[in-house]
Design a protein around this motif. Structure first.
Motif, PDB file in Angstrom:
ATOM      1  N   ALA A 283       0.829  -1.201   0.000  1.00 31.96           N
ATOM      2  CA  ALA A 283       0.000   0.000   0.000  1.00 31.96           C
ATOM      3  C   ALA A 283       0.866   1.254   0.000  1.00 31.96           C
ATOM      4  N   GLU A 284       1.958   1.207   0.750  1.00 30.06           N
ATOM      5  CA  GLU A 284       2.877   2.343   0.785  1.00 30.06           C
ATOM      6  C   GLU A 284       3.515   2.561  -0.575  1.00 30.06           C
ATOM      7  N   VAL A 285       3.905   1.464  -1.228  1.00 26.49           N
ATOM      8  CA  VAL A 285       4.498   1.571  -2.560  1.00 26.49           C
ATOM      9  C   VAL A 285       3.476   2.138  -3.544  1.00 26.49           C
ATOM     10  N   PHE A 286       2.241   1.683  -3.442  1.00 24.17           N
ATOM     11  CA  PHE A 286       1.176   2.180  -4.322  1.00 24.17           C
ATOM     12  C   PHE A 286       0.974   3.680  -4.124  1.00 24.17           C
ATOM     13  N   GLN A 287       0.909   4.120  -2.866  1.00 26.14           N
ATOM     14  CA  GLN A 287       0.657   5.526  -2.584  1.00 26.14           C
ATOM     15  C   GLN A 287       1.809   6.428  -3.023  1.00 26.14           C
ATOM     16  N   SER A 288       3.016   5.863  -3.030  1.00 25.76           N
ATOM     17  CA  SER A 288       4.172   6.652  -3.449  1.00 25.76           C
ATOM     18  C   SER A 288       4.392   6.615  -4.954  1.00 25.76           C
ATOM     19  N   GLY A 289       3.494   5.929  -5.694  1.00 25.77           N
ATOM     20  CA  GLY A 289       3.589   5.881  -7.143  1.00 25.77           C
ATOM     21  C   GLY A 289       4.571   4.860  -7.666  1.00 25.77           C
ATOM     22  N   GLY A 290       4.866   3.828  -6.886  1.00 28.01           N
ATOM     23  CA  GLY A 290       5.810   2.803  -7.313  1.00 28.01           C
ATOM     24  C   GLY A 290       5.368   2.079  -8.570  1.00 28.01           C
ATOM     25  N   ASP A 291       6.338   1.595  -9.338  1.00 26.79           N
ATOM     26  CA  ASP A 291       6.014   0.907 -10.592  1.00 26.79           C
ATOM     27  C   ASP A 291       5.617  -0.543 -10.330  1.00 26.79           C
ATOM     28  N   ALA A 292       5.283  -1.249 -11.413  1.00 30.09           N
ATOM     29  CA  ALA A 292       4.790  -2.625 -11.310  1.00 30.09           C
ATOM     30  C   ALA A 292       5.822  -3.543 -10.667  1.00 30.09           C
ATOM     31  N   PHE A 293       7.105  -3.307 -10.970  1.00 24.52           N
ATOM     32  CA  PHE A 293       8.151  -4.156 -10.398  1.00 24.52           C
ATOM     33  C   PHE A 293       8.215  -3.992  -8.883  1.00 24.52           C
ATOM     34  N   ALA A 294       8.148  -2.755  -8.407  1.00 21.82           N
ATOM     35  CA  ALA A 294       8.199  -2.500  -6.967  1.00 21.82           C
ATOM     36  C   ALA A 294       6.972  -3.070  -6.267  1.00 21.82           C
TER      37      ALA A 294
END
Length: 373
Positions: A283-294
């Motif tokens: 969820a944190e990665v999603f909110q920070s705009g992380g890419d598909a790999f992350a």
């Protein structure tokens, strides 16, 4: 009876297979077209295996109980029962797939246990309720609507059932029920090899976060497959209860989405358990705009742990079927986060590589020819 055979459910192909560990041969198929949400059940003498066929597999409106020789052969229909309630579960947490693979659909594991005297213990509803099916007249005796699921004792004379208030011990010799008040949130139950101790996981919601922004909806549905998304973080406690003294001991504590199956070692040297971390990191990665790999790297996946007797530190054995070299020690402080859910990061994932997720269960449905411990 020799304890050298393992039965497992091939969820992908809806097949029941058995392997002889002494011979080391390839697993043989015993049944096909089964309902993989139900476990197989060994007959009391270990010569046959029973499985369940759902209504969608030619059983009409009822679920059929079939049996075949453990070596394979033509299945025989033994009886049938109706499973009520709503069985479909819509996920709202990215950790749900891994958690439901470990704990059963919606956190409820359907029950099928072969008892002596041509009796079967079966689930009566998807959301709870157990009954005894008699093969003599195909009638079911209800044991309690509050009985959710649980584990059969090694000698098959008792069953430890989860209830909203703790655990109920059902004694099939006297048909009496004994309640153990462990409080709400019992997730998994297991027996010691000698039948003197009950192990249980306690899951209490500690924090939650809902992602529901309209601006993120399209991307959220693409990433998670549903929207809105709710992240559940629970305090997890593994306890042992002595059935003679009723003394409760805390063995391990941590945090995550939930715990999967618990398997005590037959020699009493410790136990295995599965742990599903929360989806806070992804969820944190999603909110920070992380890419598909992350996102893929940080997706919650079940881990298999070993906790030795007398120890408080669990050792990571595998992540989604990938063995960990050297066994990574995992203590309470590694898994318990002190931040809010927005900042929550499973320290284990940071310390132990980010593993690509898998929807397969870390502890597959494996059943020995001895009663499951």
């Amino acid at each position: 009876p020799d304890g050298l055979r393992l039965a497992f459910v091939d969820v992908t192909n809806a097949e029941l297979r058995v392997i002889d560990t002494a011979e080391g041969r390839s697993p043989r198929r015993v049944a096909e077209g089964i309902d993989p949400s139900f476990p197989p059940a060994w007959s009391p003498d270990g010569s046959r295996m029973a499985d369940v066929v759902g209504p969608g597999e030619g059983a009409g409106d009822a679920y059929e109980v079939r049996a075949a020789a453990a070596e394979g052969g033509e299945p025989e229909v033994l009886g049938a029962f109706v499973l009520g309630g709503e069985c479909a579960h819509t996920p709202d947490d990215p950790a749900d797939a891994a958690y439901f693979a470990e704990a059963g659909p919606g956190g409820h594991d359907p029950v099928l246990a072969w008892l002596p005297d041509d009796l079967f213990l079966v689930s009566m509803r998807c959301d709870g309720g157990l009954g005894v099916l008699s093969l003599a007249d195909n009638q079911i005796t209800e044991l309690g609507a509050d009985l959710i699921d649980g584990a059969l004792a090694p000698d098959r004379t008792r069953f430890a059932a989860r209830t909203p208030a703790g655990v109920a011990i059902l004694d099939f010799r006297t048909w009496e029920r004994t309640n153990l008040s462990l409080g709400e949130g019992v997730g998994q139950v297991a027996w010691s090899a000698d039948g003197a101790t009950i192990y249980a996981s306690l899951e209490r919601l500690a924090d939650s976060l809902t992602l529901d922004s309209a601006a993120d909806r399209a991307r959220g549905e693409e990433v998670f497959g549903f929207w809105p998304v709710t992240i559940h973080v629970s305090d997890l406690t593994l306890v042992a209860v002595d059935l003679d003294t009723r003394r409760e001991r805390v063995l391990w504590q941590g945090q995550g989405r939930g715990m999967g199956r618990i398997s005590p070692a037959p020699d009493g040297s410790g136990l295995l358990f599965a742990l599903v971390p929360s989806g806070a990191l992804v969820a944190e990665v999603f909110q920070s705009g992380g890419d598909a790999f992350a996102l893929r790297e940080n997706w919650p996946a079940a881990g298999l742990y070993w906790l030795g007797t007398g120890e408080t530190t669990a050792r990571l054995l595998a992540y989604s079927g990938i063995a960990q070299a050297g066994y990574a020690p995992v203590s309470y402080t590694h898994l318990r986060a002190h931040e809010t859910v927005l900042d929550l990061v499973c320290r284990l994932l940071l310390e132990k590589k980010n593993i690509t997720p898998s929807l397969s269960s870390i502890t597959p449905h494996i059943y020995t020819s001895l009663p499951t411990y």
